[in-house]
Design a protein around this motif. Sequence first.
Motif, PDB file in Angstrom:
ATOM      1  N   GLN A 282      -7.042   0.308  -6.420  1.00  0.00           N
ATOM      2  CA  GLN A 282      -8.317  -0.355  -6.165  1.00  0.00           C
ATOM      3  C   GLN A 282      -8.303  -1.740  -6.810  1.00  0.00           C
TER       4      GLN A 282
ATOM      5  N   ASN B  53      -7.917  -2.190 -10.563  1.00  0.00           N
ATOM      6  CA  ASN B  53      -8.895  -1.375 -11.286  1.00  0.00           C
ATOM      7  C   ASN B  53      -8.601   0.106 -11.059  1.00  0.00           C
ATOM      8  N   GLY B  54      -7.375   0.494 -11.311  1.00  0.00           N
ATOM      9  CA  GLY B  54      -6.998   1.889 -11.139  1.00  0.00           C
ATOM     10  C   GLY B  54      -5.911   2.032 -10.104  1.00  0.00           C
ATOM     11  N   ARG B  55      -5.011   2.956 -10.318  1.00  0.00           N
ATOM     12  CA  ARG B  55      -3.861   3.160  -9.464  1.00  0.00           C
ATOM     13  C   ARG B  55      -3.576   4.643  -9.349  1.00  0.00           C
TER      14      ARG B  55
ATOM     15  N   ALA C 253     -19.593  -2.246  -5.403  1.00  0.00           N
ATOM     16  CA  ALA C 253     -19.058  -2.346  -6.756  1.00  0.00           C
ATOM     17  C   ALA C 253     -18.101  -1.187  -6.920  1.00  0.00           C
ATOM     18  N   ASP C 254     -17.460  -1.092  -8.052  1.00  0.00           N
ATOM     19  CA  ASP C 254     -16.440  -0.052  -8.213  1.00  0.00           C
ATOM     20  C   ASP C 254     -17.055   1.327  -8.383  1.00  0.00           C
TER      21      ASP C 254
END
Lengths: 112, 113
Positions: free
Chosen positions: A48, A55-57, A96-97
């Motif tokens: 992401q 922001n994260g995998r 947003a996330d």
Amino acid sequence: ETGVTQSPTHLIKTRGQQVTLRCSSQSGHNTVSWYQQALGQGPQFIFQYYREEENGRGNFPPRFSGLQFPNYSSELNVNALELDDSALYLCASSLADRETQYFGPGTRLLVL
Amino acid sequence: GNSVTQMEGPVTLSEEAFLTINCTYTATGYPSLFWYVQYPGEGLQLLLKATKADDKGSNKGFEATYRKETTSFHLEKGSVQVSDSAVYFCALSVFGANSKLTFGKGITLSVRP
């Protein structure tokens, strides 16, 4: 309001090649997530991007990489393609996330 | 870790039949729950969602209730149509560093006229 768009729709590559897939997020959305959907399976989270930062995998090797641009569009790059990379690649955007994700139509990649 | 389990498919129904598709989950933290639908040759469309226990999500005649006690989010529709033929995915996200979706394997629904 335009939805999430992806290009190309279909792509054929050979083993060892590199590929770049593109995604334009829905208007106003600043977060883009990428998923891989193998045939007959549910999508698997790749990574992401939120405001141009990863922001994260998920559990994907480093040869899967990405970018997000100031206009929040995004690219997924895959190096050294393998046969198992053949899949539908889905991009999803959100405000947003932490908000609901909306998906594009996907890019179908075939690796021969 | 987080996981979603969907009932085995495919499912074939006659038009106007009642539909139930089972979905159970395990999650670390407090998840939001989703149903996505994928029509042939297309990407995923959000069908409905629920963000807290006992919430009911609904859309296009489909409903699902967030049951924390049974960790379930079963999808129902009272009367299916041929146009409902598609693949249905149950998914969850746990708000934290990111809200990545964890999907079930999906189930194919075919509705006969």
